[in-house]
Motif scaffolding. Structure first.
Motif, PDB file in Angstrom:
ATOM      1  N   GLY A  84       0.815  -1.211   0.000  1.00 27.43           N
ATOM      2  CA  GLY A  84       0.000   0.000   0.000  1.00 27.43           C
ATOM      3  C   GLY A  84       0.849   1.262   0.000  1.00 27.43           C
ATOM      4  N   LEU A  85       0.390   2.280  -0.730  1.00 25.85           N
ATOM      5  CA  LEU A  85       1.082   3.577  -0.815  1.00 25.85           C
ATOM      6  C   LEU A  85       2.503   3.427  -1.358  1.00 25.85           C
ATOM      7  N   PHE A  86       2.700   2.466  -2.277  1.00 27.83           N
ATOM      8  CA  PHE A  86       4.055   2.124  -2.711  1.00 27.83           C
ATOM      9  C   PHE A  86       4.767   3.253  -3.434  1.00 27.83           C
ATOM     10  N   ARG A  87       4.036   4.101  -4.143  1.00 28.62           N
ATOM     11  CA  ARG A  87       4.716   5.169  -4.888  1.00 28.62           C
ATOM     12  C   ARG A  87       5.384   6.174  -3.952  1.00 28.62           C
ATOM     13  N   GLN A  88       4.641   6.620  -2.951  1.00 26.82           N
ATOM     14  CA  GLN A  88       5.214   7.576  -2.000  1.00 26.82           C
ATOM     15  C   GLN A  88       6.304   6.920  -1.161  1.00 26.82           C
ATOM     16  N   LYS A  89       6.089   5.674  -0.778  1.00 26.47           N
ATOM     17  CA  LYS A  89       7.093   4.966   0.008  1.00 26.47           C
ATOM     18  C   LYS A  89       8.386   4.795  -0.778  1.00 26.47           C
ATOM     19  N   ALA A  90       8.270   4.516  -2.069  1.00 26.67           N
ATOM     20  CA  ALA A  90       9.459   4.367  -2.908  1.00 26.67           C
ATOM     21  C   ALA A  90      10.243   5.674  -2.959  1.00 26.67           C
ATOM     22  N   LYS A  91       9.528   6.780  -3.111  1.00 29.40           N
ATOM     23  CA  LYS A  91      10.195   8.093  -3.133  1.00 29.40           C
ATOM     24  C   LYS A  91      10.907   8.362  -1.811  1.00 29.40           C
ATOM     25  N   ASN A  92      10.256   8.023  -0.695  1.00 25.04           N
ATOM     26  CA  ASN A  92      10.867   8.234   0.617  1.00 25.04           C
ATOM     27  C   ASN A  92      12.126   7.390   0.793  1.00 25.04           C
ATOM     28  N   VAL A  93      12.066   6.123   0.355  1.00 25.14           N
ATOM     29  CA  VAL A  93      13.228   5.244   0.483  1.00 25.14           C
ATOM     30  C   VAL A  93      14.398   5.775  -0.337  1.00 25.14           C
ATOM     31  N   MET A  94      14.132   6.282  -1.523  1.00 22.82           N
ATOM     32  CA  MET A  94      15.206   6.838  -2.346  1.00 22.82           C
ATOM     33  C   MET A  94      15.792   8.091  -1.703  1.00 22.82           C
ATOM     34  N   LYS A  95      14.916   8.953  -1.166  1.00 21.79           N
ATOM     35  CA  LYS A  95      15.393  10.182  -0.533  1.00 21.79           C
ATOM     36  C   LYS A  95      16.215   9.888   0.726  1.00 21.79           C
ATOM     37  N   LEU A  96      15.725   8.960   1.550  1.00 21.36           N
ATOM     38  CA  LEU A  96      16.477   8.646   2.774  1.00 21.36           C
ATOM     39  C   LEU A  96      17.797   7.971   2.439  1.00 21.36           C
ATOM     40  N   SER A  97      17.817   7.201   1.355  1.00 15.89           N
ATOM     41  CA  SER A  97      19.065   6.567   0.923  1.00 15.89           C
ATOM     42  C   SER A  97      20.068   7.618   0.465  1.00 15.89           C
ATOM     43  N   GLU A  98      19.588   8.636  -0.228  1.00 15.82           N
ATOM     44  CA  GLU A  98      20.459   9.743  -0.650  1.00 15.82           C
ATOM     45  C   GLU A  98      21.073  10.442   0.555  1.00 15.82           C
ATOM     46  N   ILE A  99      20.245  10.691   1.566  1.00 14.26           N
ATOM     47  CA  ILE A  99      20.725  11.363   2.777  1.00 14.26           C
ATOM     48  C   ILE A  99      21.739  10.502   3.514  1.00 14.26           C
ATOM     49  N   LEU A 100      21.467   9.210   3.613  1.00 16.11           N
ATOM     50  CA  LEU A 100      22.399   8.320   4.316  1.00 16.11           C
ATOM     51  C   LEU A 100      23.758   8.297   3.630  1.00 16.11           C
ATOM     52  N   VAL A 101      23.758   8.299   2.302  1.00 19.51           N
ATOM     53  CA  VAL A 101      25.017   8.297   1.564  1.00 19.51           C
ATOM     54  C   VAL A 101      25.734   9.642   1.709  1.00 19.51           C
ATOM     55  N   ALA A 102      24.984  10.728   1.579  1.00 22.50           N
ATOM     56  CA  ALA A 102      25.590  12.067   1.580  1.00 22.50           C
ATOM     57  C   ALA A 102      26.027  12.536   2.965  1.00 22.50           C
TER      58      ALA A 102
END
Length: 214
Positions: A84-102
């Protein structure tokens, strides 16, 4: 909402929980702290079983923030589209992954404030990670815990935050680490929302719930 139980009743309840399940574990599958974080974030308004089914193949190829970024938004979305809500969750996972790397060299921070600053990570998600990975006595209150806390009088409260504070205040310190897992499992498999299995409940004699099933 049941009346607050006294200390001795609460200690006896958790002693029984501990005897029945000495080392309770969360049911979300993960291979490291990053995949745990992602799994918990994906589990909002979804079942653990549904998340596990979607993430088994995902975590086999993307178990670090950088690998998730390499997979890309479309690749991630394809893996989790049954949630459920996979589109928004996918965006959040990508954004948090960017922050973790940066900002964290690809590592997941171990403070609640830092975790909650990540996209899609609320207090409950942060508490699950703190508890399951770092062993902190953090209480992640979901619908099961909210229901059990109020029905049993272990941790009555009108809001999630109130129940969380009540668990921290009322549950003896030696049971704090596993308290939320015991309560989740009890709510999921025994103290169910519509038809609680009171007949087989191990704390039936201590529970003040007036509408016990027979």
């Amino acid at each position: 909402m049941a009346k607050q139980l006294d200390y001795h009743a609460i200690r006896e309840i958790f002693s029984r929980f501990q005897a029945a399940e000495p080392e309770p574990e969360g049911e979300l599958e993960h291979v490291n702290v990053y995949t745990l974080l992602v799994a918990v974030a994906l589990s909002a308004q979804a079942t653990d079983a549904g998340v596990n089914k979607a993430t088994r193949k995902l975590f086999a190829i993307a178990d670090t923030p950088q690998k998730m970024l390499d997979l890309g938004l479309d690749g991630l979305t394809g893996h989790i589209k049954t949630i459920g809500l996979f589109r928004q969750k996918a965006k959040n996972v990508m954004k948090l992954s960017e922050i973790l790397v940066a900002q964290y060299d690809g590592e997941v921070p171990s403070s609640r404030a830092a975790l909650q600053a990540l996209p899609g990570v609320g207090r409950k998600t942060a508490n699950v990670v703190l508890n399951m990975w770092w062993g902190q006595p953090a209480q992640a209150v979901d619908t099961h815990i909210f229901r059990v806390g109020n029905r049993t009088g272990i941790a009555p409260g009108k809001t999630v935050d109130a129940v969380e504070r009540a668990i921290e205040d009322n549950v003896p310190a030696d049971f704090q680490r596993h308290a939320h897992h015991w309560l989740i499992l009890h709510g999921r498999y025994t103290c169910k929302a519509r038809k609680p299995l009171c007949r087989t409940c191990i704390i039936r004699d201590l529970c003040p719930y007036e509408d016990k099933t027979v």
